[in-house]
Write a protein that holds these residues in place. Structure first.
Motif, PDB file in Angstrom:
ATOM      1  N   ASP A  80       0.262  -8.359   7.242  1.00  0.00           N
ATOM      2  CA  ASP A  80       0.427  -6.877   6.771  1.00  0.00           C
ATOM      3  C   ASP A  80      -0.636  -6.277   6.296  1.00  0.00           C
ATOM      4  O   ASP A  80      -0.955  -5.015   6.535  1.00  0.00           O
ATOM      5  CB  ASP A  80       1.610  -6.575   5.836  1.00  0.00           C
ATOM      6  CG  ASP A  80       3.043  -6.644   6.744  1.00  0.00           C
ATOM      7  OD1 ASP A  80       2.958  -6.510   8.011  1.00  0.00           O
ATOM      8  OD2 ASP A  80       4.032  -7.181   6.006  1.00  0.00           O
ATOM      9  N   ARG A  91       1.272  -8.995  14.324  1.00  0.00           N
ATOM     10  CA  ARG A  91       2.359  -7.979  14.269  1.00  0.00           C
ATOM     11  C   ARG A  91       3.133  -7.616  15.614  1.00  0.00           C
ATOM     12  O   ARG A  91       4.355  -7.487  15.819  1.00  0.00           O
ATOM     13  CB  ARG A  91       1.864  -6.750  13.648  1.00  0.00           C
ATOM     14  CG  ARG A  91       1.430  -6.943  12.013  1.00  0.00           C
ATOM     15  CD  ARG A  91       1.199  -5.553  11.317  1.00  0.00           C
ATOM     16  NE  ARG A  91       0.163  -4.958  11.747  1.00  0.00           N
ATOM     17  CZ  ARG A  91      -0.983  -4.713  11.393  1.00  0.00           C
ATOM     18  NH1 ARG A  91      -1.256  -5.749  10.385  1.00  0.00           N
ATOM     19  NH2 ARG A  91      -2.003  -4.000  12.072  1.00  0.00           N
ATOM     20  N   ARG A 276       9.822  -5.445   7.807  1.00  0.00           N
ATOM     21  CA  ARG A 276       8.760  -4.678   7.420  1.00  0.00           C
ATOM     22  C   ARG A 276       9.289  -3.077   6.854  1.00  0.00           C
ATOM     23  O   ARG A 276       8.651  -2.649   5.779  1.00  0.00           O
ATOM     24  CB  ARG A 276       8.127  -4.206   8.990  1.00  0.00           C
ATOM     25  CG  ARG A 276       6.959  -3.068   9.101  1.00  0.00           C
ATOM     26  CD  ARG A 276       6.555  -2.964  10.450  1.00  0.00           C
ATOM     27  NE  ARG A 276       5.508  -2.030  10.329  1.00  0.00           N
ATOM     28  CZ  ARG A 276       4.043  -2.355   9.990  1.00  0.00           C
ATOM     29  NH1 ARG A 276       3.723  -3.364   9.515  1.00  0.00           N
ATOM     30  NH2 ARG A 276       3.328  -1.317  10.217  1.00  0.00           N
TER      31      ARG A 276
END
Length: 489
Positions: A80, A91, A276
């Motif tokens: 992240d 990701r 997320r």
């Protein structure tokens, strides 16, 4: 992290949960791999070796520990925080791109050759994209085996395996149990729960302060798409194979997640998007330590540590809503968005609550008659231009996006200034260093705690907060009494 043997050994010997997901411990004598906080007696240091990912452990021939379940530990915060090739690849893999498009599709999204992507992942993660996707499929299979009544054949294909044989072989290799044995270990597994509905626990690194996280999501919820009901944030999900509905409830040591999916193949994607949304893979200790080093921020951090950045499950949706919210109140922004949802969103049924639609796609919004948009002409132009660029791919906000390049593309659009671009960077692109020095709430909070209030001076002072300025924004916003800062009752 996994290359610093001394620190890794100390973390394992102290069972330090802060390092779960940062690295994995493989035991040479038992051929088992664990998370650092595994409750069993730590092995002798000479029998430990360390890997950066569960996929690397599995590729080296180690199987997952049955006690600490390392395959369900929080993800590495590196993917992240960073914006380089490896982080973007990780990701995308988490979002199921390899399963849907293969390694060539992954490489095409990143703008590199498949060979380059493979080489970079092997160097940093210890496994290539296929091995990482295989580890993810194994984790999904385990969840479906333990929490649903689906037959094993359906689970195999829902988890992304190309054949039942590959499913059986992978489960045996990773967990040292057959799928049937894995289901038998969990009392009541395979029987309770309605088909298509799953109850899960989403882990995180402590501490986690849920106030601004859930408060923001509840206060800005778009009617029909989101709601706060019975202590849970609920919303609709537009997923690769269908739609879903999720309910997320904060608990002291986890986030309770109730997922209803139209297609079980979307399970992994839905979980990763929820993680997320709530920024659950963040490293709050590292963030707070950096911000606490500023004596003017330290009291805010000490008062309520562990604040997260509320993000999004749909980057294009958030960008559209950011423009709708320019220079209007939160209530007005919700009203504008609700009208678009009713007019252009895809309807769905929600037997458990008041959710009625998916948020409309950029393509649907691009086809809307601009004359029906109840907003000033300049903002209408900004909105129609943005959704058109999102629909045709000129502006991309997905996991593959280069943050600096995307921000520059946004700023080139009419009516999108630094504030809007940086809010999108923070919430949609997940940039942990996005900063909003022109935001009125930030400037007011800065003055109250003794920080500079002019954008230039505040930006200069905030250099010491890098790379966590988006978290500093959350602490500064939390000084106000706006509903976004409080957990709903």
């Amino acid at each position: 992290m996994h290359l610093d043997r001394e620190h890794c050994v100390r973390a394992v010997q102290s069972k330090d949960a802060r390092f779960d997901g940062w690295f994995f411990t493989a035991v040479l004598t038992t051929r088992i791999y664990c998370r650092p906080s595994c409750p069993v007696v730590p092995p002798k240091a000479r029998n430990m070796t360390f890997y950066p990912s569960a996929a690397a452990c599995q590729q080296a021939g180690f199987r997952a520990c049955k006690r600490c379940r390392p395959d369900v530990s929080p993800g590495s915060p590196e993917w992240d925080r960073r914006a380089d090739l490896v982080a973007r690849a990780m990701r995308l893999i988490a979002d199921g791109v390899v399963d849907r498009e293969g390694v060539p599709g992954l490489a095409a999204r990143l703008g590199y050759s498949a060979r380059q992507v493979e080489r970079q992942l092997l160097m940093e993660v210890g496994a290539g994209p296929l091995a990482i996707a295989r580890a993810q499929r194994a984790r999904t299979a385990r969840l479906l085996i333990e929490t649903t009544p689906l037959p094993m054949a359906e689970i195999a294909f829902a988890a992304g395996f190309s054949s039942i044989r590959a499913f059986n072989d992978t489960v045996r290799q990773v967990f040292a149990l057959t799928p049937t044995e894995l289901r038998a270990r969990v009392p009541g597994s395979g029987r309770a729960g309605a088909l298509g509905t799953l109850a899960l626990r989403l882990p995180f690194r402590a501490p986690l302060n849920p106030d601004n996280l859930f408060g923001h999501l509840a206060a800005t919820a778009v009617p029909g798409v989101e709601e706060w009901r019975d202590g849970a944030y609920r919303r609709t999900l537009d997923l690769p194979h269908g739609h879903g509905i999720v309910a997320l409830t904060p608990r002291p040591d986890h986030i309770a997640c109730r997922l209803t999916l139209g297609d079980p193949r979307d399970l992994t994607v839905a979980i990763n998007r929820c993680r997320r949304l709530l920024d659950l893979d963040a490293d709050p200790v590292a963030v707070d330590d950096r911000l606490r080093a500023d004596p003017l921020l330290a009291p805010l951090v000490d008062r309520a540590p562990g604040r997260r950045v509320p993000r999004t499950v749909d980057e294009a949706e958030f960008a559209a809503r950011a423009v709708l919210g320019q220079q209007v109140s939160t209530a007005a922004a919700r009203t504008h968005a609700a009208r678009l949802v009713t007019a252009h969103g895809k309807p769905l049924d929600d037997p458990e609550g008041g959710l009625t639609h998916l948020f409309p796609s950029p393509a649907a919004l691009a086809e809307a008659d601009p004359g029906t948009l109840a907003m000033p002409r300049t903002r209408r132009t900004t909105f129609t231009t943005l959704v058109r660029h999102l629909a045709d791919g000129t502006v991309r906000l997905g996991a593959e996006s280069d943050r600096a390049e995307t921000r520059a593309r946004l700023l080139a659009l009419p009516g999108i200034g630094p504030w809007t671009a940086d809010v999108i960077a923070m919430r949609a692109l997940g940039d942990p260093d996005a900063f909003l020095p022109t935001d009125l709430g930030i400037r007011k909070a800065a003055g109250e705690v003794g920080l500079p209030t002019t954008p230039a001076a505040l930006t200069a002072h905030a250099e010491a907060w890098r790379p966590w300025r988006a978290y500093a924004v959350q602490y500064l916003w939390a000084t106000g009494d706006h509903p976004v800062n409080f957990l709903p009752v």
